[in-house]
Design a protein around this motif. Structure first.
Motif, PDB file in Angstrom:
ATOM      1  N   MET A   1       0.849  -1.186   0.000  1.00 45.62           N
ATOM      2  CA  MET A   1       0.000   0.000   0.000  1.00 45.62           C
ATOM      3  C   MET A   1       0.889   1.242   0.000  1.00 45.62           C
ATOM      4  SD  MET A   1      -3.021   0.960   2.688  1.00 45.62           S
ATOM      5  CE  MET A   1      -3.739  -0.662   2.515  1.00 45.62           C
TER       6      MET A   1
ATOM      7  N   SER B   1       1.744   7.111   3.230  1.00 47.50           N
ATOM      8  CA  SER B   1       1.050   8.380   3.403  1.00 47.50           C
ATOM      9  C   SER B   1       1.773   9.196   4.447  1.00 47.50           C
ATOM     10  CB  SER B   1      -0.407   8.146   3.838  1.00 47.50           C
ATOM     11  OG  SER B   1      -0.432   7.542   5.099  1.00 47.50           O
TER      12      SER B   1
ATOM     13  N   SER C   1      -5.330  12.455   2.496  1.00 51.18           N
ATOM     14  CA  SER C   1      -4.546  11.243   2.727  1.00 51.18           C
ATOM     15  C   SER C   1      -4.632  10.337   1.517  1.00 51.18           C
ATOM     16  CB  SER C   1      -5.044  10.492   3.965  1.00 51.18           C
ATOM     17  OG  SER C   1      -4.356   9.263   4.113  1.00 51.18           O
TER      18      SER C   1
ATOM     19  N   GLU D   1      -4.541   7.167   2.070  1.00 49.33           N
ATOM     20  CA  GLU D   1      -5.158   5.977   2.668  1.00 49.33           C
ATOM     21  C   GLU D   1      -6.623   6.241   2.993  1.00 49.33           C
ATOM     22  OE1 GLU D   1      -3.416   3.393   2.629  1.00 49.33           O
ATOM     23  OE2 GLU D   1      -1.389   4.166   2.424  1.00 49.33           O
TER      24      GLU D   1
END
Length: 419
Positions: A1, A4, A123, A125
């Motif tokens: 992932m 951030s 963000s 995420e």
């Protein structure tokens, strides 16, 4: 992932109903070259949800007091409910939100009319933060929403159509994986499977990462996952802005990025740049799906919230959709002028100069180059034709096993008027 930044609040303005919490590191995001060595779970969005004690419409999410102080009859600002908006820090959506929330009072005024305060955070995420109860609205699209709706039994509402899937899978221009060399995108993917070279994915948990297993399976016939069932052994994750440098430097054979995610300096043709491009698009993730029978280009971004929240605060979807529509009018009125008026806008688009900005506009808004999907729609109101096409796409995703049964009764499309 993808990584951030740490949350940080700048306090907002004293006269506004808007609080703005930008997650922007001191160094320009487009120069980051951090690459993680292992792929996160392809179900990262769902994994984040599984560890939560509340759903988006629970205590920390869209229901209850929405993160604010609950409202009362006097309508005072201290007692108004605060609506929490969450979006990515960059791109045209970020530029528009800056205009609405920082440069003007447009966002605050629309929410004030609904007796609501509003808070904006940024963000990469966002979907996971939303699912864990950290936001009332997020910009993930209908495919991510349908996945959550079906697998986590979370009733969600899609309120707008901001953007289609515009991410590109890129490789070195003139290299072995360039379709001009290999002969076709299929031949390039066949070669990647044969050679097992590195593929740099912009995170498993975001909109593109969640779609990639279906895209690669349906378009090319390969398993593309983070486990041992994958036909590719060398999938790693990197920030979108780092992928062009990784491909250019030979550290990755392919990767996911786009001209508005840091790739413009290396993708722009010579007439927009000081030198010839060094990377090229192997295929567009949305375009390749649109070419398949039963599919169309998936939605990448919407303003999504829980159904309970939309029912409890019906004015909130109206306020964000109408505000954002005003921001789009402002952008489309003079796109090149909007970028030029603030140097930070170049950074938000991963650009170095105004020539590259013109390339991004010709590629992503004017559609004068080899691209048929806009990076952001001018009209974001949901139409009957879009809803039907999108539902058909999601049904096709279920037919191939990407979505579970139950998503359709838990996902609704709300046609919020833009004015």
């Amino acid at each position: 992932m993808a990584t951030s930044d740490s949350p940080s609040g700048d306090g907002g303005t004293s006269d506004s109903n808007v609080r703005n919490n930008k997650e922007v590191a001191d160094d320009s995001w487009k120069r980051r070259k951090v690459m993680k060595a292992g792929a996160a779970a392809s179900t990262g969005l769902l994994t984040a949800a599984a560890g939560c004690t509340s759903s988006p419409d629970g205590d920390g999410g869209g229901g209850g007091d929405g993160g604010g102080n609950g409202g009362d009859s006097n309508g005072g600002q201290e007692s108004q409910t605060t609506v929490r908006l969450l979006l990515a820090p960059t791109g045209f959506q970020g530029i528009i939100m800056d205009y609405l929330a920082e440069d003007t009072e447009i966002l605050a005024d629309h929410y004030s009319e609904e007796n609501l305060n509003v808070e904006v955070s940024r963000s990469w995420e966002g979907a996971a933060i939303f699912t864990s109860g950290g936001a009332d609205f997020e910009t993930f699209g209908s495919l991510e929403a349908a996945k959550l709706a079906g697998e986590r039994d979370i009733p969600l509402a899609v309120n707008a159509n901001l953007a289609p899937q515009i991410m590109q899978v890129v490789g070195a221009r003139g290299g072995d994986y360039d379709p001009e060399t290999s002969g076709s995108p299929q031949a390039s993917m066949d070669l990647l499977n044969e050679q097992q070279d590195v593929f740099a994915l912009g995170g498993w948990g975001g909109g593109t990462g969640i779609m990639m297993p279906m895209i690669i399976q349906e378009a090319f016939g390969y398993n593309f996952t983070d486990d041992e069932s994958s036909d590719f052994d060398s999938i790693t994750t990197a920030e979108y802005s780092a992928v062009p440098q990784l491909v250019e430097g030979g550290d990755a054979a392919m990767g996911t990025t786009s001209p508005i995610h840091g790739a413009a300096p290396t993708m722009a043709p010579a007439e927009y740049n000081d030198e010839d491009p060094t990377i090229t698009s192997i295929f567009g993730c949305g375009s390749i799906m649109a070419d398949l029978d039963g599919f169309n280009a998936p939605q990448l971004n919407s303003w999504t919230c829980s159904q309970d929240y939309a029912s409890q605060y019906p004015g909130s979807p109206r306020a964000i959709v109408q505000s954002f529509s005003e921001g789009l009018d402002w952008l489309y009125e003079d796109p090149i002028g909007r970028i030029e008026e603030d140097e930070e806008h170049l950074n938000q688009l991963g650009l170095e100069n105004m020539d590259q900005a013109q390339y991004v506009l010709d590629w992503g808004l004017n559609l004068d180059l080899d691209n048929d999907l806009p990076v952001i729609y001018e009209d974001i109101e949901l139409t009957e034709s879009f809803i039907e096409e999108d539902k058909n796409f999601l049904r096709s995703a279920q037919d191939v096993g990407f979505l579970t049964q139950g998503w359709e009764e838990n996902l609704e499309y709300r046609q919020v008027a833009t004015e």
